[in-house]
Scaffold this motif. Structure first.
Motif, PDB file in Angstrom:
ATOM      1  N   ARG A   1       0.816  -1.219   0.000  1.00  0.00           N
ATOM      2  CA  ARG A   1       0.000   0.000   0.000  1.00  0.00           C
ATOM      3  C   ARG A   1       0.847   1.265   0.000  1.00  0.00           C
ATOM      4  NH1 ARG A   1      -2.671  -0.646   5.295  1.00  0.00           N
ATOM      5  NH2 ARG A   1      -2.737   1.602   5.040  1.00  0.00           N
ATOM      6  N   PHE A   2       2.131   1.129   0.222  1.00  0.00           N
ATOM      7  CA  PHE A   2       2.992   2.294   0.375  1.00  0.00           C
ATOM      8  C   PHE A   2       4.125   2.265  -0.639  1.00  0.00           C
ATOM      9  CE2 PHE A   2       1.286   1.172   4.570  1.00  0.00           C
ATOM     10  CZ  PHE A   2       0.557   2.326   4.829  1.00  0.00           C
ATOM     11  N   CYS A   3       4.617   3.454  -0.997  1.00  0.00           N
ATOM     12  CA  CYS A   3       5.704   3.544  -1.971  1.00  0.00           C
ATOM     13  C   CYS A   3       7.047   3.149  -1.364  1.00  0.00           C
ATOM     14  CB  CYS A   3       5.790   4.962  -2.534  1.00  0.00           C
ATOM     15  SG  CYS A   3       6.287   6.221  -1.317  1.00  0.00           S
ATOM     16  N   SER A   4       7.130   3.227  -0.044  1.00  0.00           N
ATOM     17  CA  SER A   4       8.414   2.960   0.609  1.00  0.00           C
ATOM     18  C   SER A   4       8.193   2.538   2.055  1.00  0.00           C
ATOM     19  CB  SER A   4       9.277   4.224   0.593  1.00  0.00           C
ATOM     20  OG  SER A   4       8.653   5.231   1.376  1.00  0.00           O
ATOM     21  N   THR A   5       9.230   1.978   2.627  1.00  0.00           N
ATOM     22  CA  THR A   5       9.197   1.629   4.045  1.00  0.00           C
ATOM     23  C   THR A   5       9.066   2.898   4.883  1.00  0.00           C
ATOM     24  OG1 THR A   5      10.587  -0.275   3.572  1.00  0.00           O
ATOM     25  CG2 THR A   5      10.432   0.396   5.863  1.00  0.00           C
ATOM     26  N   ALA A   6       9.653   4.000   4.416  1.00  0.00           N
ATOM     27  CA  ALA A   6       9.564   5.260   5.159  1.00  0.00           C
ATOM     28  C   ALA A   6       8.109   5.703   5.312  1.00  0.00           C
ATOM     29  CB  ALA A   6      10.380   6.339   4.463  1.00  0.00           C
ATOM     30  N   CYS A   7       7.330   5.614   4.229  1.00  0.00           N
ATOM     31  CA  CYS A   7       5.910   5.995   4.332  1.00  0.00           C
ATOM     32  C   CYS A   7       5.148   5.021   5.232  1.00  0.00           C
ATOM     33  CB  CYS A   7       5.268   6.054   2.944  1.00  0.00           C
ATOM     34  SG  CYS A   7       5.496   7.649   2.136  1.00  0.00           S
ATOM     35  N   GLN A   8       5.430   3.752   5.098  1.00  0.00           N
ATOM     36  CA  GLN A   8       4.764   2.754   5.931  1.00  0.00           C
ATOM     37  C   GLN A   8       5.066   3.019   7.405  1.00  0.00           C
ATOM     38  OE1 GLN A   8       5.857  -1.274   5.024  1.00  0.00           O
ATOM     39  NE2 GLN A   8       4.488  -2.135   6.533  1.00  0.00           N
ATOM     40  N   ASN A   9       6.312   3.276   7.730  1.00  0.00           N
ATOM     41  CA  ASN A   9       6.696   3.546   9.119  1.00  0.00           C
ATOM     42  C   ASN A   9       6.079   4.841   9.629  1.00  0.00           C
ATOM     43  OD1 ASN A   9       8.162   1.197   9.206  1.00  0.00           O
ATOM     44  ND2 ASN A   9      10.133   2.193   8.827  1.00  0.00           N
ATOM     45  N   ARG A  10       6.001   5.859   8.776  1.00  0.00           N
ATOM     46  CA  ARG A  10       5.410   7.140   9.160  1.00  0.00           C
ATOM     47  C   ARG A  10       3.945   6.952   9.546  1.00  0.00           C
ATOM     48  NH1 ARG A  10       3.340  11.049   5.937  1.00  0.00           N
ATOM     49  NH2 ARG A  10       3.882   9.950   4.035  1.00  0.00           N
ATOM     50  N   ILE A  11       3.208   6.167   8.780  1.00  0.00           N
ATOM     51  CA  ILE A  11       1.792   5.922   9.061  1.00  0.00           C
ATOM     52  C   ILE A  11       1.626   5.066  10.306  1.00  0.00           C
ATOM     53  CG2 ILE A  11      -0.306   4.830   8.158  1.00  0.00           C
ATOM     54  CD1 ILE A  11       0.539   7.620   6.943  1.00  0.00           C
ATOM     55  N   LYS A  12       2.467   4.051  10.458  1.00  0.00           N
ATOM     56  CA  LYS A  12       2.389   3.205  11.655  1.00  0.00           C
ATOM     57  C   LYS A  12       2.702   4.007  12.919  1.00  0.00           C
ATOM     58  CE  LYS A  12       3.328  -1.353   9.748  1.00  0.00           C
ATOM     59  NZ  LYS A  12       4.223  -2.518   9.765  1.00  0.00           N
ATOM     60  N   ALA A  13       3.700   4.891  12.850  1.00  0.00           N
ATOM     61  CA  ALA A  13       4.049   5.716  14.015  1.00  0.00           C
ATOM     62  C   ALA A  13       2.915   6.667  14.359  1.00  0.00           C
ATOM     63  CB  ALA A  13       5.339   6.494  13.738  1.00  0.00           C
ATOM     64  N   ALA A  14       2.283   7.253  13.343  1.00  0.00           N
ATOM     65  CA  ALA A  14       1.157   8.162  13.595  1.00  0.00           C
ATOM     66  C   ALA A  14      -0.008   7.405  14.227  1.00  0.00           C
ATOM     67  CB  ALA A  14       0.721   8.824  12.299  1.00  0.00           C
ATOM     68  N   ALA A  15      -0.284   6.195  13.767  1.00  0.00           N
ATOM     69  CA  ALA A  15      -1.364   5.387  14.341  1.00  0.00           C
ATOM     70  C   ALA A  15      -1.036   5.024  15.787  1.00  0.00           C
ATOM     71  CB  ALA A  15      -1.587   4.126  13.513  1.00  0.00           C
ATOM     72  N   PHE A  16       0.218   4.698  16.056  1.00  0.00           N
ATOM     73  CA  PHE A  16       0.655   4.376  17.415  1.00  0.00           C
ATOM     74  C   PHE A  16       0.459   5.581  18.340  1.00  0.00           C
ATOM     75  CE2 PHE A  16       4.004   4.371  20.663  1.00  0.00           C
ATOM     76  CZ  PHE A  16       3.705   3.203  21.318  1.00  0.00           C
ATOM     77  N   ARG A  17       0.889   6.757  17.879  1.00  0.00           N
ATOM     78  CA  ARG A  17       0.718   7.972  18.695  1.00  0.00           C
ATOM     79  C   ARG A  17      -0.753   8.268  18.930  1.00  0.00           C
ATOM     80  NH1 ARG A  17       4.957   9.603  15.347  1.00  0.00           N
ATOM     81  NH2 ARG A  17       3.537  10.755  13.990  1.00  0.00           N
ATOM     82  N   ALA A  18      -1.583   8.046  17.938  1.00  0.00           N
ATOM     83  CA  ALA A  18      -3.024   8.301  18.083  1.00  0.00           C
ATOM     84  C   ALA A  18      -3.633   7.354  19.112  1.00  0.00           C
ATOM     85  CB  ALA A  18      -3.721   8.154  16.730  1.00  0.00           C
ATOM     86  N   ARG A  19      -3.219   6.092  19.110  1.00  0.00           N
ATOM     87  CA  ARG A  19      -3.726   5.122  20.084  1.00  0.00           C
ATOM     88  C   ARG A  19      -3.297   5.492  21.507  1.00  0.00           C
ATOM     89  NH1 ARG A  19      -2.116   1.505  16.139  1.00  0.00           N
ATOM     90  NH2 ARG A  19      -0.280   0.882  17.328  1.00  0.00           N
ATOM     91  N   LYS A  20      -2.092   6.005  21.654  1.00  0.00           N
ATOM     92  CA  LYS A  20      -1.563   6.365  22.968  1.00  0.00           C
ATOM     93  C   LYS A  20      -2.298   7.579  23.546  1.00  0.00           C
ATOM     94  CE  LYS A  20       1.591   3.370  23.711  1.00  0.00           C
ATOM     95  NZ  LYS A  20       1.449   2.426  24.798  1.00  0.00           N
ATOM     96  N   GLN A  21      -2.861   8.448  22.701  1.00  0.00           N
ATOM     97  CA  GLN A  21      -3.559   9.635  23.177  1.00  0.00           C
ATOM     98  C   GLN A  21      -4.943   9.307  23.697  1.00  0.00           C
ATOM     99  OE1 GLN A  21      -3.478  12.424  19.941  1.00  0.00           O
ATOM    100  NE2 GLN A  21      -1.421  13.138  20.452  1.00  0.00           N
TER     101      GLN A  21
END
Length: 180
Positions: free
Chosen positions: A159-179
């Motif tokens: 679904r992503f062009c790169s591992t960087a984009c995949q990691n960016r989305i996963k990190a944002a989802a993680f931060r959202a869950r923590k809030q």
């Protein structure tokens, strides 16, 4: 997943051409494509600014193919591909050069650098579109990224062009869950 080594290489070059020559968003930032790194497309040649600008025009049309496939509009993608094949005068030829074995080229020997690349890229994408794995062409689903990709994974779920984009989305989802 490998169509054949030459076709796969040219499909990868099409991805690179679209990603470096068309403006938009990349990795969460605006991308202007003003001073692109085209070293992956040169094969040791030094294209002129005019050649790069000509390929940029073709890259915009190649992007439309990826976007149509991503949107489930295969007929549209095939129409754009057919128009590119006609406009670039794509002609299959068996060529042997630079110590490589015989392989297909899809442009006349007299074609400009950009037209030769565009003819080859359009033909390679036609090969992809003409088989059951046409849905392997995609546009990154990450926020603020519209770079394209070809999914060569075994299960075809990229679904992503790169591992960087995949990691960016996963990190944002993680931060959202923590809030929460």
């Amino acid at each position: 997943m490998n169509f054949d080594s030459h076709t796969s290489d040219v499909v990868a070059a099409a991805v690179e051409a679209v990603n470096v020559l068309t403006p938009g968003h990349a990795l969460g930032r605006d991308y202007s494509a003003e001073d692109p790194d085209i070293s992956g497309l040169t094969n040791g040649s030094v294209p002129s600014r005019k050649d790069v600008d000509e390929l940029r025009g073709y890259a915009v049309r190649l992007r439309a193919i990826f976007e149509a496939v991503e949107g489930g509009r295969i007929d549209e993608a095939c129409g754009v591909t057919n128009a590119l094949l006609a406009d670039t005068h794509a002609v299959p030829r068996l060529i042997k050069h630079d110590g490589e074995p015989w392989h297909m080229h899809f442009h006349a020997g007299s074609a400009s650098w950009a037209r030769g690349w565009a003819a080859s890229m359009a033909t390679a994408l036609a090969i992809v579109l003409g088989n059951p794995m046409a849905d392997r062409l995609g546009v990154c689903t990450a926020t603020a990224c519209d770079r394209v990709f070809v999914d060569v994974s075994r299960n075809g779920t990229k679904r992503f062009c790169s591992t960087a984009c995949q990691n960016r989305i996963k990190a944002a989802a993680f931060r959202a869950r923590k809030q929460v």
